[in-house]
Design a protein around this motif. Structure first.
Motif, PDB file in Angstrom:
ATOM      1  N   PHE A  83       4.470  -7.300 -12.635  1.00 32.40           N
ATOM      2  CA  PHE A  83       5.090  -8.611 -12.797  1.00 32.40           C
ATOM      3  C   PHE A  83       4.033  -9.611 -13.287  1.00 32.40           C
ATOM      4  O   PHE A  83       3.600  -9.546 -14.417  1.00 32.40           O
ATOM      5  N   PHE A  84       3.552 -10.520 -12.416  1.00 31.99           N
ATOM      6  CA  PHE A  84       2.600 -11.540 -12.860  1.00 31.99           C
ATOM      7  C   PHE A  84       1.143 -11.095 -12.775  1.00 31.99           C
ATOM      8  O   PHE A  84       0.290 -11.603 -13.491  1.00 31.99           O
ATOM      9  N   GLY A  85       0.822 -10.169 -11.864  1.00 33.29           N
ATOM     10  CA  GLY A  85      -0.515  -9.596 -11.779  1.00 33.29           C
ATOM     11  C   GLY A  85      -1.612 -10.580 -11.436  1.00 33.29           C
ATOM     12  O   GLY A  85      -2.727 -10.489 -11.967  1.00 33.29           O
ATOM     13  N   MET A  86      -1.368 -11.536 -10.532  1.00 29.01           N
ATOM     14  CA  MET A  86      -2.384 -12.521 -10.149  1.00 29.01           C
ATOM     15  C   MET A  86      -3.483 -11.858  -9.332  1.00 29.01           C
ATOM     16  O   MET A  86      -3.208 -11.088  -8.414  1.00 29.01           O
ATOM     17  N   ARG A  87      -4.741 -12.166  -9.655  1.00 24.18           N
ATOM     18  CA  ARG A  87      -5.873 -11.616  -8.905  1.00 24.18           C
ATOM     19  C   ARG A  87      -6.269 -12.525  -7.746  1.00 24.18           C
ATOM     20  O   ARG A  87      -6.972 -12.117  -6.833  1.00 24.18           O
ATOM     21  N   ASP A  88      -5.826 -13.766  -7.784  1.00 21.32           N
ATOM     22  CA  ASP A  88      -6.064 -14.692  -6.680  1.00 21.32           C
ATOM     23  C   ASP A  88      -4.961 -14.481  -5.647  1.00 21.32           C
ATOM     24  O   ASP A  88      -3.889 -15.083  -5.722  1.00 21.32           O
ATOM     25  N   HIS A  89      -5.251 -13.643  -4.675  1.00 22.55           N
ATOM     26  CA  HIS A  89      -4.220 -13.275  -3.712  1.00 22.55           C
ATOM     27  C   HIS A  89      -3.852 -14.431  -2.790  1.00 22.55           C
ATOM     28  O   HIS A  89      -2.714 -14.501  -2.303  1.00 22.55           O
ATOM     29  N   THR A  90      -4.792 -15.326  -2.547  1.00 21.74           N
ATOM     30  CA  THR A  90      -4.495 -16.491  -1.719  1.00 21.74           C
ATOM     31  C   THR A  90      -3.451 -17.365  -2.401  1.00 21.74           C
ATOM     32  O   THR A  90      -2.478 -17.809  -1.772  1.00 21.74           O
ATOM     33  N   MET A  91      -3.638 -17.603  -3.691  1.00 19.65           N
ATOM     34  CA  MET A  91      -2.670 -18.410  -4.434  1.00 19.65           C
ATOM     35  C   MET A  91      -1.323 -17.692  -4.518  1.00 19.65           C
ATOM     36  O   MET A  91      -0.267 -18.318  -4.422  1.00 19.65           O
ATOM     37  N   SER A  93       1.658  -8.116  -8.090  1.00 23.56           N
ATOM     38  CA  SER A  93       1.773  -6.824  -8.770  1.00 23.56           C
ATOM     39  C   SER A  93       1.537  -6.916 -10.282  1.00 23.56           C
ATOM     40  O   SER A  93       2.000  -7.853 -10.942  1.00 23.56           O
ATOM     41  N   ASP A  94       0.850  -5.918 -10.813  1.00 22.94           N
ATOM     42  CA  ASP A  94       0.602  -5.840 -12.257  1.00 22.94           C
ATOM     43  C   ASP A  94       1.896  -5.649 -13.043  1.00 22.94           C
ATOM     44  O   ASP A  94       1.942  -5.962 -14.235  1.00 22.94           O
ATOM     45  N   CYS A 150      -2.292   5.970   2.129  1.00 21.75           N
ATOM     46  CA  CYS A 150      -3.569   5.613   1.487  1.00 21.75           C
ATOM     47  C   CYS A 150      -4.100   4.272   1.981  1.00 21.75           C
ATOM     48  O   CYS A 150      -5.284   3.970   1.822  1.00 21.75           O
ATOM     49  N   PHE A 151      -3.229   3.460   2.587  1.00 19.90           N
ATOM     50  CA  PHE A 151      -3.684   2.182   3.143  1.00 19.90           C
ATOM     51  C   PHE A 151      -4.379   2.375   4.481  1.00 19.90           C
ATOM     52  O   PHE A 151      -5.074   1.483   4.961  1.00 19.90           O
ATOM     53  N   GLY A 152      -4.170   3.539   5.113  1.00 19.42           N
ATOM     54  CA  GLY A 152      -4.799   3.814   6.394  1.00 19.42           C
ATOM     55  C   GLY A 152      -3.805   3.837   7.538  1.00 19.42           C
ATOM     56  O   GLY A 152      -2.591   3.715   7.335  1.00 19.42           O
ATOM     57  N   PRO A 153      -4.300   3.972   8.784  1.00 19.85           N
ATOM     58  CA  PRO A 153      -3.432   4.049   9.961  1.00 19.85           C
ATOM     59  C   PRO A 153      -2.542   2.827  10.174  1.00 19.85           C
ATOM     60  O   PRO A 153      -1.598   2.892  10.955  1.00 19.85           O
ATOM     61  N   GLN A 179      -7.373   2.150   0.256  1.00 21.60           N
ATOM     62  CA  GLN A 179      -7.084   2.406  -1.151  1.00 21.60           C
ATOM     63  C   GLN A 179      -8.376   2.386  -1.962  1.00 21.60           C
ATOM     64  O   GLN A 179      -9.329   1.676  -1.620  1.00 21.60           O
ATOM     65  N   LEU A 180      -8.432   3.148  -3.047  1.00 21.67           N
ATOM     66  CA  LEU A 180      -9.634   3.163  -3.883  1.00 21.67           C
ATOM     67  C   LEU A 180      -9.875   1.806  -4.533  1.00 21.67           C
ATOM     68  O   LEU A 180     -11.027   1.432  -4.787  1.00 21.67           O
ATOM     69  N   HIS A 181      -8.800   1.065  -4.792  1.00 17.79           N
ATOM     70  CA  HIS A 181      -8.921  -0.259  -5.405  1.00 17.79           C
ATOM     71  C   HIS A 181      -8.145  -1.278  -4.566  1.00 17.79           C
ATOM     72  O   HIS A 181      -7.088  -1.760  -4.964  1.00 17.79           O
ATOM     73  N   PRO A 182      -8.685  -1.605  -3.385  1.00 14.36           N
ATOM     74  CA  PRO A 182      -7.965  -2.507  -2.479  1.00 14.36           C
ATOM     75  C   PRO A 182      -7.742  -3.899  -3.062  1.00 14.36           C
ATOM     76  O   PRO A 182      -6.811  -4.592  -2.653  1.00 14.36           O
ATOM     77  N   ASP A 183      -8.600  -4.296  -4.019  1.00 22.95           N
ATOM     78  CA  ASP A 183      -8.412  -5.608  -4.632  1.00 22.95           C
ATOM     79  C   ASP A 183      -7.134  -5.657  -5.468  1.00 22.95           C
ATOM     80  O   ASP A 183      -6.518  -6.719  -5.617  1.00 22.95           O
ATOM     81  N   LYS A 184      -6.712  -4.511  -5.998  1.00 26.08           N
ATOM     82  CA  LYS A 184      -5.484  -4.451  -6.785  1.00 26.08           C
ATOM     83  C   LYS A 184      -4.259  -4.143  -5.928  1.00 26.08           C
ATOM     84  O   LYS A 184      -3.133  -4.413  -6.338  1.00 26.08           O
ATOM     85  N   LEU A 185      -4.501  -3.543  -4.764  1.00 29.48           N
ATOM     86  CA  LEU A 185      -3.399  -3.125  -3.893  1.00 29.48           C
ATOM     87  C   LEU A 185      -3.615  -3.665  -2.483  1.00 29.48           C
ATOM     88  O   LEU A 185      -3.903  -2.910  -1.549  1.00 29.48           O
ATOM     89  N   PRO A 186      -3.511  -4.974  -2.290  1.00 30.53           N
ATOM     90  CA  PRO A 186      -3.709  -5.536  -0.947  1.00 30.53           C
ATOM     91  C   PRO A 186      -2.631  -5.053   0.019  1.00 30.53           C
ATOM     92  O   PRO A 186      -1.483  -4.819  -0.383  1.00 30.53           O
ATOM     93  N   ILE A 187      -3.012  -4.887   1.280  1.00 32.88           N
ATOM     94  CA  ILE A 187      -2.057  -4.407   2.284  1.00 32.88           C
ATOM     95  C   ILE A 187      -0.830  -5.305   2.330  1.00 32.88           C
ATOM     96  O   ILE A 187       0.311  -4.834   2.368  1.00 32.88           O
ATOM     97  N   ILE A 188      -1.081  -6.619   2.342  1.00 40.60           N
ATOM     98  CA  ILE A 188       0.018  -7.583   2.258  1.00 40.60           C
ATOM     99  C   ILE A 188       0.071  -8.084   0.828  1.00 40.60           C
ATOM    100  O   ILE A 188      -0.893  -8.697   0.355  1.00 40.60           O
ATOM    101  N   PRO A 189       1.102  -7.802   0.059  1.00 43.47           N
ATOM    102  CA  PRO A 189       2.407  -7.269   0.461  1.00 43.47           C
ATOM    103  C   PRO A 189       2.630  -5.803   0.086  1.00 43.47           C
ATOM    104  O   PRO A 189       3.708  -5.263   0.341  1.00 43.47           O
TER     105      PRO A 189
END
Length: 475
Positions: free
Chosen positions: A439-447, A436-437, A75-78, A221-231
């Motif tokens: 565990f801590f579920g942070m939306r700021d992926h940079t942090m 990950s939701d 679902c993440f793609g090629p 992914q349908l919700h890439p903001d919740k499921l970033p490729i990394i990690p």
């Protein structure tokens, strides 16, 4: 199709090149006595032919991981093709081969005992608990997933009934000596699983399907903001790239391999084979549904069920007869891995408390509590169990990678082949904790990445200090 074929070619080539390089780095000795020679007991330490050991190892490490994980990861793609290929070659197969060599050279002891030897007594105690919990999770996952598939194939028999049937089989198979059921039946299941993958690949390449090419790192992914490729990708696709579960299974075959020269085919070769299976399923999943985005949409409409997707793909691409064969392969793989997961848990507990496993009653006393806990876990939502299993699995792989780093350092060989994957996987597992939701579920992926980097740096400093301390102690 070009991306897929290149990745397939690289995986096959790696067995003859990088696998041989690793073999040279650990000085494989064909004249050395293996555990089954020195410690034969007729139960777990039993010599088996190389081809049987390879097929059993492949089944033990496979389960639904390279199938369900690859379908979900597609679902993440090629980009999934790249992780399966390079992760499989430089991380997973390296992890399996070198940890397998460590096990063969240390009496085939369970992985917590080996980790303790290289990372210290504190880590040994932690790993005893951590690995048993993982194995029970694996047993539960590989108990429920085939039961769901069989329930879908036999409407007259419910999933719960299949759970009890499979659990009864686990109970018997785990207690019996390894050459009775595992040594005789599992190679047949292994052939079925390989035939399944070959059948799907032939259908994929000859059926006029358009396999997506790797032209972008976009997240489908349908919700890439919740499921970033990394990690998230590196956690979702575990068994097809790198999996700590494998290190818990390798002691079973480390106790059966007859010669150190067989270890590359048994450990490195089985992992490369699993990566090929994962690559095929990732390609098939994207192609069958018309693309990674369409696959994501289809899964969302069916509760994210990889089992549903596997059923649709098998019947749709191979017809009724071929679909039955494919599903049998998909069912056999998790059942056999679930069996050996519980068996490995028994051995870890036996090694921990030095309980003689020749005695059937003593084996029984260990097995019953394990199966009770495993059954209780099957009552929890499958998706929740799978998510926790995935992170726990990759964390265990990271711990084993650090053990391999210390092992290579003590051999005074190229420690970078394990050190770089160790650092990478430490970052992935650490960042996932913050993202990950579950565990801590942070939306700021940079942090989250920064925090993951801080944890990784701390672990790296601790390990460098340990390596320097080891160097002084051994000098």
């Amino acid at each position: 199709m070009i991306t897929f074929l290149i990745c397939l070619g690289l995986l096959v080539l790696a067995y003859f090149t990088y696998g041989r390089y690793l073999e040279h780095k650990v000085d494989v000795d064909p004249s050395a006595k293996t555990p089954c020679d020195r410690l034969y007991d007729g139960v777990d330490y039993v010599p088996l032919p190389r081809w049987r050991v390879f097929l059993i190892q492949l089944l033990n490490i496979a389960g639904t991981g390279p199938i369900f994980g690859a379908v979900l990861g597609a679902c993440f793609g090629p980009v999934a093709f790249l992780w399966i290929t390079f992760g499989g070659i430089f991380m997973g197969a390296m992890h399996d081969f070198l940890s397998g060599m460590m096990l063969v050279r240390n009496d085939g002891l369970s992985i917590p005992e080996i980790v303790g030897k290289y990372l210290g007594e504190g880590m040994r105690r932690f790993m005893r608990v951590f690995s048993v919990l993982l194995l029970i999770l694996v047993g539960a996952v590989f108990l429920l997933s085939p039961a769901q598939l069989l329930g879908g194939m036999t409407p007259s028999i419910s999933t719960s009934v299949w759970v009890w049937i499979i659990l009864a089989y686990y109970f018997v198979a785990t207690l019996l000596p390894i050459d009775k059921i595992v040594g005789k039946i599992y190679p047949v299941f292994g052939i079925a699983m390989v035939a399944m993958a070959v059948g799907l690949m032939v259908a994929l390449l000859s059926g006029g399907y358009d396999i997506p090419e790797m032209t972008t790192f976009a997240n489908f992914q349908l919700h890439p903001d919740k499921l970033p490729i990394i990690p998230t990708l590196f956690i979702t696709i575990a068994c097809g790239a790198i999996s700590g579960f494998h290190a818990t299974q390798s002691p079973l075959m480390a106790r059966c391999v007859r010669n150190e020269s067989e270890c590359r085919s048994v450990f490195y070769g089985a992992m490369i084979s699993e990566s090929i299976i994962a690559l095929v399923w990732a390609a098939v999943a994207m192609t069958f549904f018309g693309g990674a985005g369409e696959l994501s949409q289809a899964l969302s409409e069916h509760g994210g069920s990889a089992a549903w997707a596997v059923g649709e793909i098998s019947n749709g691409m191979l017809g009724v007869a071929g679909g039955i064969l494919a599903l049998l392969g998909v069912v056999a793989a998790p059942i056999t891995s679930g069996d050996t997961a519980f068996r490995s848990a028994r051995l870890i507990i036996a090694d921990m408390f030095r309980i003689d496993q020749k005695n059937k009653l003593k084996r029984l006393c260990i097995c019953i509590p394990l199966f009770v806990v495993g059954y209780i876990i099957t009552q929890v939502d499958f998706d929740v169990v799978w998510r926790y299993f995935a992170w726990t699995n990759q964390t265990l792989a990271t711990i084993v990678l650090w053990s391999i780093t210390v092992y290579m350092y003590r051999l005074k060989r190229n420690k970078w082949i394990a050190l770089l994957p160790s650092v990478f996987m430490t970052f992935i597992c650490s960042m996932f904790l913050f993202v990950s939701d579950q565990f801590f579920g942070m939306r700021d992926h940079t942090m989250a990445a920064v925090l993951g980097g801080v944890v990784t740096l701390a672990v790296f400093i601790i390990m460098i200090y340990k390596l320097q301390r080891d160097a002084k102690r051994l000098s």
